[in-house]
Design a protein around this motif. Structure first.
Motif, PDB file in Angstrom:
ATOM      1  N   VAL A  19       0.853  -1.193  -0.026  1.00 15.12           N
ATOM      2  CA  VAL A  19      -0.055   0.021   0.060  1.00 15.12           C
ATOM      3  C   VAL A  19       0.662   1.147   0.116  1.00 15.12           C
ATOM      4  CG1 VAL A  19      -1.723   1.399   1.052  1.00 15.12           C
ATOM      5  CG2 VAL A  19      -1.639  -1.016   1.295  1.00 15.12           C
ATOM      6  N   PHE A  20       0.661   2.275  -0.776  1.00 16.56           N
ATOM      7  CA  PHE A  20       1.314   3.544  -0.910  1.00 16.56           C
ATOM      8  C   PHE A  20       0.374   4.905  -0.454  1.00 16.56           C
ATOM      9  CE2 PHE A  20       3.075   0.574  -3.806  1.00 16.56           C
ATOM     10  CZ  PHE A  20       4.252   0.464  -3.599  1.00 16.56           C
ATOM     11  N   GLY A  21       1.107   5.670   0.216  1.00 18.13           N
ATOM     12  CA  GLY A  21       0.078   6.868   0.518  1.00 18.13           C
ATOM     13  C   GLY A  21       1.354   7.822   1.369  1.00 18.13           C
ATOM     14  N   THR A  22       0.461   8.926   1.811  1.00 18.60           N
ATOM     15  CA  THR A  22       1.078  10.044   2.427  1.00 18.60           C
ATOM     16  C   THR A  22       0.204  10.305   3.665  1.00 18.60           C
ATOM     17  OG1 THR A  22      -0.116  11.898   1.508  1.00 18.60           O
ATOM     18  CG2 THR A  22       1.847  11.116   0.327  1.00 18.60           C
ATOM     19  N   CYS A  23       0.702  10.952   4.562  1.00 21.14           N
ATOM     20  CA  CYS A  23       0.275  11.266   5.798  1.00 21.14           C
ATOM     21  C   CYS A  23       0.690  12.363   6.545  1.00 21.14           C
ATOM     22  CB  CYS A  23       0.129  10.230   6.793  1.00 21.14           C
ATOM     23  SG  CYS A  23      -1.051  10.252   8.318  1.00 21.14           S
ATOM     24  N   CYS A  24      -0.065  13.317   7.245  1.00 23.27           N
ATOM     25  CA  CYS A  24       0.499  14.321   8.022  1.00 23.27           C
ATOM     26  C   CYS A  24      -0.158  14.329   9.459  1.00 23.27           C
ATOM     27  CB  CYS A  24       0.333  15.718   7.367  1.00 23.27           C
ATOM     28  SG  CYS A  24       1.023  16.926   8.423  1.00 23.27           S
ATOM     29  N   CYS A  25       0.525  14.263  10.441  1.00 22.25           N
ATOM     30  CA  CYS A  25       0.313  14.386  11.788  1.00 22.25           C
ATOM     31  C   CYS A  25       0.618  15.581  12.540  1.00 22.25           C
ATOM     32  CB  CYS A  25       0.659  13.303  12.787  1.00 22.25           C
ATOM     33  SG  CYS A  25       0.350  11.473  12.318  1.00 22.25           S
ATOM     34  N   VAL A  26      -0.271  16.333  13.328  1.00 22.04           N
ATOM     35  CA  VAL A  26      -0.034  17.324  14.221  1.00 22.04           C
ATOM     36  C   VAL A  26      -0.592  17.133  15.674  1.00 22.04           C
ATOM     37  CG1 VAL A  26      -0.294  19.909  14.226  1.00 22.04           C
ATOM     38  CG2 VAL A  26      -0.175  18.997  11.908  1.00 22.04           C
ATOM     39  N   GLN A  27       0.511  17.156  16.430  1.00 24.54           N
ATOM     40  CA  GLN A  27      -0.203  17.200  17.817  1.00 24.54           C
ATOM     41  C   GLN A  27       0.174  18.508  18.430  1.00 24.54           C
ATOM     42  OE1 GLN A  27       2.454  14.454  20.441  1.00 24.54           O
ATOM     43  NE2 GLN A  27       0.542  13.510  20.819  1.00 24.54           N
TER      44      GLN A  27
ATOM     45  N   ILE B   1       4.686  18.639  14.271  1.00 27.81           N
ATOM     46  CA  ILE B   1       4.306  18.229  12.909  1.00 27.81           C
ATOM     47  C   ILE B   1       5.150  16.982  12.412  1.00 27.81           C
ATOM     48  CG2 ILE B   1       3.907  18.982  10.602  1.00 27.81           C
ATOM     49  CD1 ILE B   1       4.082  21.758  13.085  1.00 27.81           C
ATOM     50  N   VAL B   2       4.638  16.066  12.012  1.00 22.75           N
ATOM     51  CA  VAL B   2       5.385  14.622  11.303  1.00 22.75           C
ATOM     52  C   VAL B   2       4.727  14.647   9.853  1.00 22.75           C
ATOM     53  CG1 VAL B   2       6.200  12.733  11.364  1.00 22.75           C
ATOM     54  CG2 VAL B   2       5.989  13.934  13.595  1.00 22.75           C
ATOM     55  N   SER B   3       5.489  14.842   8.877  1.00 25.24           N
ATOM     56  CA  SER B   3       4.758  14.523   7.541  1.00 25.24           C
ATOM     57  C   SER B   3       5.640  13.520   6.723  1.00 25.24           C
ATOM     58  CB  SER B   3       4.998  15.922   6.728  1.00 25.24           C
ATOM     59  OG  SER B   3       4.401  15.667   5.288  1.00 25.24           O
ATOM     60  N   ALA B   4       4.612  12.373   6.299  1.00 23.19           N
ATOM     61  CA  ALA B   4       5.204  11.189   5.402  1.00 23.19           C
ATOM     62  C   ALA B   4       4.662  11.689   3.746  1.00 23.19           C
ATOM     63  CB  ALA B   4       4.658  10.172   5.817  1.00 23.19           C
ATOM     64  N   GLY B   5       5.644  12.701   3.228  1.00 21.72           N
ATOM     65  CA  GLY B   5       5.259  12.836   1.862  1.00 21.72           C
ATOM     66  C   GLY B   5       3.967  13.798   1.815  1.00 21.72           C
ATOM     67  N   HIS B   6       3.475  14.374   2.803  1.00 16.41           N
ATOM     68  CA  HIS B   6       2.417  14.983   2.598  1.00 16.41           C
ATOM     69  C   HIS B   6       2.340  16.496   2.504  1.00 16.41           C
ATOM     70  CE1 HIS B   6      -2.247  14.466   2.740  1.00 16.41           C
ATOM     71  NE2 HIS B   6      -2.363  15.676   3.200  1.00 16.41           N
ATOM     72  N   LEU B   7       1.090  17.204   2.068  1.00 19.60           N
ATOM     73  CA  LEU B   7       1.405  18.761   1.965  1.00 19.60           C
ATOM     74  C   LEU B   7       1.477  19.205   3.110  1.00 19.60           C
ATOM     75  CD1 LEU B   7      -1.750  18.600  -0.427  1.00 19.60           C
ATOM     76  CD2 LEU B   7       0.604  19.277  -1.052  1.00 19.60           C
ATOM     77  N   PRO B   8       2.113  20.661   3.390  1.00 18.43           N
ATOM     78  CA  PRO B   8       2.118  21.118   4.700  1.00 18.43           C
ATOM     79  C   PRO B   8       1.039  21.619   5.208  1.00 18.43           C
ATOM     80  CG  PRO B   8       2.833  22.571   2.838  1.00 18.43           C
ATOM     81  CD  PRO B   8       2.397  21.172   2.214  1.00 18.43           C
ATOM     82  N   PRO B   9       0.941  21.666   6.590  1.00 13.48           N
ATOM     83  CA  PRO B   9      -0.128  22.322   7.148  1.00 13.48           C
ATOM     84  C   PRO B   9      -0.011  23.905   6.962  1.00 13.48           C
ATOM     85  CG  PRO B   9       1.169  20.830   8.869  1.00 13.48           C
ATOM     86  CD  PRO B   9       1.890  20.919   7.557  1.00 13.48           C
TER      87      PRO B   9
ATOM     88  N   PRO C 185      10.174  19.385   8.045  1.00 17.38           N
ATOM     89  CA  PRO C 185      10.686  18.356   7.313  1.00 17.38           C
ATOM     90  C   PRO C 185       9.735  17.491   6.555  1.00 17.38           C
ATOM     91  CG  PRO C 185      11.537  18.428   9.504  1.00 17.38           C
ATOM     92  CD  PRO C 185      10.605  19.596   9.211  1.00 17.38           C
ATOM     93  N   VAL C 186       9.863  16.944   5.563  1.00 18.34           N
ATOM     94  CA  VAL C 186       8.885  16.190   4.850  1.00 18.34           C
ATOM     95  C   VAL C 186       9.581  14.592   4.423  1.00 18.34           C
ATOM     96  CG1 VAL C 186       7.191  15.818   2.777  1.00 18.34           C
ATOM     97  CG2 VAL C 186       7.607  18.119   3.813  1.00 18.34           C
ATOM     98  N   GLY C 187       9.178  13.771   5.022  1.00 16.59           N
ATOM     99  CA  GLY C 187       9.682  12.454   4.908  1.00 16.59           C
ATOM    100  C   GLY C 187       9.266  11.683   3.750  1.00 16.59           C
ATOM    101  N   ILE C 188       9.717  10.569   3.226  1.00 11.54           N
ATOM    102  CA  ILE C 188       9.245  10.016   2.046  1.00 11.54           C
ATOM    103  C   ILE C 188       8.038   9.389   2.100  1.00 11.54           C
ATOM    104  CG2 ILE C 188      11.565   9.268   1.464  1.00 11.54           C
ATOM    105  CD1 ILE C 188      11.046   6.297   2.383  1.00 11.54           C
ATOM    106  N   PRO C 189       7.032   9.212   1.368  1.00 15.76           N
ATOM    107  CA  PRO C 189       5.814   8.668   1.090  1.00 15.76           C
ATOM    108  C   PRO C 189       5.874   7.225   1.809  1.00 15.76           C
ATOM    109  CG  PRO C 189       5.969   9.614  -0.787  1.00 15.76           C
ATOM    110  CD  PRO C 189       7.210   9.597  -0.203  1.00 15.76           C
ATOM    111  N   MET C 190       4.567   6.812   2.734  1.00 10.12           N
ATOM    112  CA  MET C 190       4.707   5.638   3.165  1.00 10.12           C
ATOM    113  C   MET C 190       4.476   4.512   2.227  1.00 10.12           C
ATOM    114  SD  MET C 190       2.398   6.418   6.751  1.00 10.12           S
ATOM    115  CE  MET C 190       1.145   6.950   5.639  1.00 10.12           C
ATOM    116  N   GLY C 191       5.013   3.307   2.424  1.00  9.54           N
ATOM    117  CA  GLY C 191       4.933   2.269   1.723  1.00  9.54           C
ATOM    118  C   GLY C 191       6.102   2.192   0.405  1.00  9.54           C
TER     119      GLY C 191
END
Length: 236
Positions: A91-99, A107-115, A129-135
């Motif tokens: 499975v491939f995708g992107t995700c952003c988490c903001v705690q 903020i943690v980003s896996a290849g996702h657009l910036p908040p 920082p933007v990490g690589i997409p997941m998968g």
């Protein structure tokens, strides 16, 4: 195919979802707000694909991430764990988490657009920082950025369906969303509806083929209680 619509409000957070128009149908976008010991975690993700498999993968990955955050894992660790599951599942995708912890946002980003954060009437896309997409790679880490946020500030997470235009860069779309946020109403439900009416694909042409997801969160006073998780409830 008539787009599937979703809308939700929980305390200081509202969410909107519209599936792709035409033959694509519902895809892999999701949103969530998850309570944790460190504070609420705002999540927006996008699984690649627009079919039943993508939708099923979305629900599974959303549940896995929610479980990891509920168990107390910080967002960067939870995303790394989710990435391993996605690699093994193809499975491939992107995700952003903001705690949100008090007056700080992690903020943690896996290849996702910036908040985008709006304080007063100034809306700014965060440079994080933007990490690589997941998968993509089974062993990877995701960097976290901690930034101060004021009480009453607005945090916006979204997927590319809200900002993309044919022949334009992603940066143009992000800048347009920031400008639209700055001129929108203050009340969250009204603002979410305003953004969708101004930017969402069905209003633009009716021929786009991507999901559209938006999550808006107003930063509460430090003493405010955590809110309950959002349910991704779809309505016709």
């Amino acid at each position: 195919m008539t787009p599937v619509l979703g809308r939700h409000r929980s305390g200081s957070t509202v969410a909107r979802y519209r599936s792709a128009s035409g033959e694509a149908g519902p895809g892999g976008d999701w949103y969530d707000v998850i309570s944790s010991r460190r504070g609420p975690v705002l999540v927006v993700g996008d699984i690649v694909g627009h079919d039943a498999s993508a939708a099923a993968a979305m629900w599974e990955m959303r549940a896995r991430l929610r479980s990891a955050l509920w168990d107390g894992k910080p967002p960067w660790s939870a995303l790394a764990q989710l990435n391993t599951s996605m690699v093994r599942g193809g499975v491939f995708g992107t995700c952003c988490c903001v705690q949100i912890s008090g007056n700080w946002a992690t903020i943690v980003s896996a290849g996702h657009l910036p908040p985008i954060v709006m304080t007063g009437t100034r809306a700014t896309a965060l440079r994080v920082p933007v990490g690589i997409p997941m998968g993509v790679e089974e062993v990877t880490t995701y960097a976290a950025a901690a930034l101060p946020v004021r009480q009453g500030a607005l945090v916006a997470l979204y997927t590319d369906g809200l900002i993309e235009r044919r022949g334009e860069s992603i940066t143009d779309g992000i800048d347009r969303l920031a400008r639209t946020l700055a001129r929108g109403p203050h009340e969250l439900d009204e603002l979410a509806d305003f953004l969708f009416a101004d930017l969402a694909p069905e209003e633009r042409s009716g021929t786009e083929s991507d999901d559209t997801t938006l999550l808006l969160h107003r930063v509460e006073p430090v003493s405010a209680p955590h809110q309950t998780p959002l349910d991704l409830t779809l309505v016709d």
